[in-house]
Motif scaffolding. Sequence first.
Motif, PDB file in Angstrom:
ATOM      1  N   ARG A   1       0.816  -1.212   0.000  1.00 58.59           N
ATOM      2  CA  ARG A   1       0.000   0.000   0.000  1.00 58.59           C
ATOM      3  C   ARG A   1       0.854   1.268   0.000  1.00 58.59           C
ATOM      4  N   ARG A   2       2.098   1.132   0.493  1.00 57.21           N
ATOM      5  CA  ARG A   2       2.997   2.293   0.523  1.00 57.21           C
ATOM      6  C   ARG A   2       4.433   1.797   0.550  1.00 57.21           C
TER       7      ARG A   2
ATOM      8  N   LEU B   1      10.431   2.453  17.185  1.00 59.40           N
ATOM      9  CA  LEU B   1       9.210   3.034  16.622  1.00 59.40           C
ATOM     10  C   LEU B   1       8.203   2.002  16.113  1.00 59.40           C
ATOM     11  N   GLY B   2       8.613   0.746  16.010  1.00 59.10           N
ATOM     12  CA  GLY B   2       7.693  -0.291  15.555  1.00 59.10           C
ATOM     13  C   GLY B   2       7.623  -0.463  14.062  1.00 59.10           C
ATOM     14  N   GLN B   3       8.419   0.279  13.286  1.00 58.82           N
ATOM     15  CA  GLN B   3       8.396   0.196  11.831  1.00 58.82           C
ATOM     16  C   GLN B   3       9.578  -0.658  11.357  1.00 58.82           C
ATOM     17  N   PRO B   4       9.321  -1.858  10.806  1.00 57.25           N
ATOM     18  CA  PRO B   4      10.429  -2.663  10.277  1.00 57.25           C
ATOM     19  C   PRO B   4      11.062  -1.954   9.068  1.00 57.25           C
ATOM     20  N   LEU B   5      12.383  -2.029   8.992  1.00 57.30           N
ATOM     21  CA  LEU B   5      13.133  -1.455   7.877  1.00 57.30           C
ATOM     22  C   LEU B   5      13.989  -2.552   7.248  1.00 57.30           C
TER      23      LEU B   5
ATOM     24  N   ASN C   1      27.543   1.949  -0.157  1.00 55.73           N
ATOM     25  CA  ASN C   1      26.305   2.688  -0.414  1.00 55.73           C
ATOM     26  C   ASN C   1      25.104   1.789  -0.107  1.00 55.73           C
ATOM     27  N   VAL C   2      24.111   2.335   0.585  1.00 58.38           N
ATOM     28  CA  VAL C   2      22.953   1.532   0.987  1.00 58.38           C
ATOM     29  C   VAL C   2      21.664   2.225   0.559  1.00 58.38           C
ATOM     30  N   VAL C   3      20.627   1.409   0.445  1.00 59.98           N
ATOM     31  CA  VAL C   3      19.271   1.918   0.207  1.00 59.98           C
ATOM     32  C   VAL C   3      18.415   1.455   1.375  1.00 59.98           C
ATOM     33  N   LEU C   4      17.831   2.399   2.087  1.00 61.51           N
ATOM     34  CA  LEU C   4      16.959   2.088   3.217  1.00 61.51           C
ATOM     35  C   LEU C   4      15.508   1.998   2.735  1.00 61.51           C
ATOM     36  N   GLU C   5      14.816   0.941   3.151  1.00 61.95           N
ATOM     37  CA  GLU C   5      13.424   0.715   2.749  1.00 61.95           C
ATOM     38  C   GLU C   5      12.508   0.830   3.963  1.00 61.95           C
ATOM     39  N   SER C   6      11.385   1.526   3.782  1.00 62.51           N
ATOM     40  CA  SER C   6      10.343   1.601   4.798  1.00 62.51           C
ATOM     41  C   SER C   6       9.009   1.503   4.065  1.00 62.51           C
ATOM     42  N   ALA C   7       8.156   0.532   4.476  1.00 67.13           N
ATOM     43  CA  ALA C   7       6.958   0.271   3.678  1.00 67.13           C
ATOM     44  C   ALA C   7       5.795  -0.153   4.559  1.00 67.13           C
ATOM     45  N   TYR C   8       4.624  -0.170   3.923  1.00 67.06           N
ATOM     46  CA  TYR C   8       3.433  -0.763   4.531  1.00 67.06           C
ATOM     47  C   TYR C   8       2.956  -1.865   3.595  1.00 67.06           C
ATOM     48  N   PHE C   9       3.011  -3.121   4.086  1.00 69.73           N
ATOM     49  CA  PHE C   9       2.551  -4.265   3.330  1.00 69.73           C
ATOM     50  C   PHE C   9       1.256  -4.795   3.932  1.00 69.73           C
ATOM     51  N   HIS C  10       0.417  -5.365   3.077  1.00 68.09           N
ATOM     52  CA  HIS C  10      -0.860  -5.903   3.549  1.00 68.09           C
ATOM     53  C   HIS C  10      -0.592  -7.069   4.507  1.00 68.09           C
ATOM     54  N   PRO C  11      -1.161  -7.026   5.716  1.00 74.56           N
ATOM     55  CA  PRO C  11      -0.873  -8.071   6.721  1.00 74.56           C
ATOM     56  C   PRO C  11      -1.136  -9.489   6.235  1.00 74.56           C
ATOM     57  N   THR C  12      -2.223  -9.689   5.496  1.00 74.72           N
ATOM     58  CA  THR C  12      -2.563 -11.045   5.061  1.00 74.72           C
ATOM     59  C   THR C  12      -1.518 -11.616   4.114  1.00 74.72           C
ATOM     60  N   TRP C  13      -1.031 -10.804   3.189  1.00 75.50           N
ATOM     61  CA  TRP C  13       0.010 -11.267   2.256  1.00 75.50           C
ATOM     62  C   TRP C  13       1.270 -11.681   3.009  1.00 75.50           C
TER      63      TRP C  13
ATOM     64  N   ASP D   1       1.994   1.066  11.309  1.00 78.27           N
ATOM     65  CA  ASP D   1       1.414   2.390  11.096  1.00 78.27           C
ATOM     66  C   ASP D   1       1.751   2.887   9.688  1.00 78.27           C
ATOM     67  N   PRO D   2       0.772   3.003   8.806  1.00 83.83           N
ATOM     68  CA  PRO D   2       1.087   3.471   7.445  1.00 83.83           C
ATOM     69  C   PRO D   2       1.575   4.914   7.427  1.00 83.83           C
ATOM     70  N   ASN D   3       1.269   5.660   8.481  1.00 83.65           N
ATOM     71  CA  ASN D   3       1.699   7.054   8.544  1.00 83.65           C
ATOM     72  C   ASN D   3       3.052   7.222   9.238  1.00 83.65           C
ATOM     73  N   GLY D   4       3.658   6.111   9.637  1.00 88.41           N
ATOM     74  CA  GLY D   4       4.943   6.192  10.337  1.00 88.41           C
ATOM     75  C   GLY D   4       6.128   5.817   9.491  1.00 88.41           C
TER      76      GLY D   4
END
Length: 825
Positions: A227-228, A272-276, A343-355, A378-381
């Motif tokens: 979703r994001r 913060l609870g957001q997996p990266l 050099n690194v690329v940091l990822e932060s996302a919102y994935f659908h829980p069921t998937w 949190d999709p806003n985090g």
Amino acid sequence: MNISYKWLKEYVDFDLTPQQVCDALTSTGLEVDALEEVQSIKGGLKGLYVGKVLTCKMHPDSDHLHVTTVDLGKGEPQQIVCGAPNVAAGQKVIVADLGCVLYDGDKEFVIKKSKLRGVESLGMICAEDEIGIGTSHDGIIVLSEDAKIGMPAAEYYNLESDWLIEVDITANRADALSHWGVARDLYAWLKQNGYQTALHRPSTADFAVDNNDLPIEVEIENTEACRRYACVSVTDCEVKESPEWLKEKLNVIGLRPINNIVDITNYVMMALGQPLHTFDADMVTDHKIVVKTMPDGTPFQTLDGVEHKLSDRDLAICNAEEPMCIAGVFGGMGSGTYETTRNVVLESAYFHPTWIRKSARRHGLSTDASFRFERGVDPNGTIEALKYAAVLCKQLAGGKVSMDIKDVYPTKMENPKVTLEYGYVNQLIGKEIPQETIKSILGSLEMKILSETAEALEIEVPAYRVDVTRPCDVVEDILRIYGYNNVEIPTQLKSSLVIKGEEDQKHKLANLVSEQLVGAGFNEILNNSLTKGAYYEVKDEETQTAVINPQVVKIMNPLSSDLNVMRATLLYGGLESIAHNVNRKNGNCRFFEFGNVYQFSPEKENADDPMQAYKEQYHMGLWLTGKRVEGSWAHADEQTSFAELDAYVDNILARIGVQQGMLVRKKSDNPVFAAGLTIENRGGKQLIELGVVAKKVQKQAGIDTTVYYAELNWTALMKVIRKQKVEFTEIPKYPSVSRDLALLIDQQVEFAQIEEIARQTEKKLLKKVELFDVYEGEKLPAGKKSYAVNFILQDAEKTMGDKQIDAIMQKLIANLKQKLGAELR
């Protein structure tokens, strides 16, 4: 979820003790399972004090030992023998007093009164490595002159223990899977209970883009599963060991430090609870990330070196050529960060829980990231967490942010809105809570009040509260912060009278029978309704392969192959219990169990009523194995038998009011039995199956001894006795009459047929029909066998005469001859 007490204090102001914090969290619904002190130095420097060396002279019997007197502020100086070359009078030193425990790795030793070459020593002057504050062993620690004599060493070094708070997070509270999430709940509790407090979210004010040397393009092909998606590149990073403060934070909560980049992502997730996730930028071919599914069967090797076959329902994070990561679950080999990574690329996302949940189960992978994604983050985090990680990469790895944050958010997820009526709150809680208190609690939980009337509030719930979507959910949140203990127990009990129904009768009789069986030496067992499909495998006629019986209810997303179907019989759970006991030298087992069994009828499938094809029934199981009597001085050892099982079944039937005349016994063709019986009612409805469990079935459960099993359809039995009453009757005054018949019958005739004809012939006076002998031999005609059957006749009102008895028996013989071709021998 492991929470650090000191880490928690960084986010919320409080002066509670660790135990008080635990009590507060438990009262808000975040139940604390354990509280454990975590010492930065093993032993916490207990028993170590600042002392002053008053005198120092050479040992009379050694060229390297010194005899000192040390003032520890306790009055009399203590004599201590010391071997350090740098000890001298006038020094301030660290002394291990008597009883102090020092550690050397996993070993520990206690400082005791001792003699060194004949001179008494009452303590130990310590070096750095001996107390764990350093690695030097060149000599004793010499402190500054301003060190206070008698001060505990822990106080001198400003040593503070941390406390590990182990919180049992329920599946609905994904928002509490971080220190910030727990801090929010604790803040709400503190505010409600009158404490002065404030929240301090980690700041990302230092985030700034340094250049645009490494832009990354992002494309989301599967917007249902993702979703994001946001990312940012950081260049010129030095991958190295993390600083002590970061390693300490991770160690306290049980995470192993790896390197500064990986540790930063773990730290942000726990904060913060957001997996990266971090990718080596050199692995991102064409500097493009594509979020999509791959063709079914695509090979993929994870970071642990295991190769998996991706499903077309697995979301993958791909570069321009190949998958780099199973989204939200596990990274791929070569795509992580290593010592050579710059050099690194940091990822932060919102994935659908069921998937995420299905992918994790499909591949047998469970990670801290998947644990959070499958419950809902949190999709806003996502952006704040990404910025925080980028800032830490700059600070701890010397990197430079080399692109503007790329944030792909196809369809914004709106915060849920709930209408909450004050009357509903008070009704559900059972107490009238002031409106201002309700609004204060909602505000402390970050629930925004959009509009307000005298009767209700319109509330916007933050997106991270995935479990709050209805008014009752909001009331639950209000109550847990208000305090369950603050709702008084009412002085009146309001209840309504209900008529005892069939369900009550079913459970009453189940309890009566349970007591009867326990009195007969049985133990009740309780097994899982989920079981392994291998028990119900049959051969497919077309493919000639083993498949699960189509009448068995299958689980769509099983936790394992051992829990992939709903049980269709109680048999296998009991066999597993028997195997468990037999393997522990408890071979004489008498078990019973009440429980539901499940069946699926494919021919009844109906799209309009999906449940029509499913059936749930209440059954009872009985298991016997081993010896009926063992080790008795009054009785020889005796094995259990089918006759014993049959007697227990008859006793159960008698106890619930089922008369033998209501039943018909037939030979069972169920393949789980080597030999067995089916008991039906007169209408042909199967009520009971019992018999000797087949060897192949016993072998599946790992059992060598013979097992006797009976399964009673309790639901069906309750219908049979719906109008039956178990009543007391006097013992008849008039004698019963016994008559035996030796019948020559065809081989295929069963005793159940003889019994049924007998009961149809004489319904009132025939009390019992029993088979007491069977003969098959050369002296009989081919295809024939002989049954010896006993009939008991009794009239409760008078003594039966010979004429009456003979008339009944002649009529019975005639019916047996007519219907079965039976002849008297």
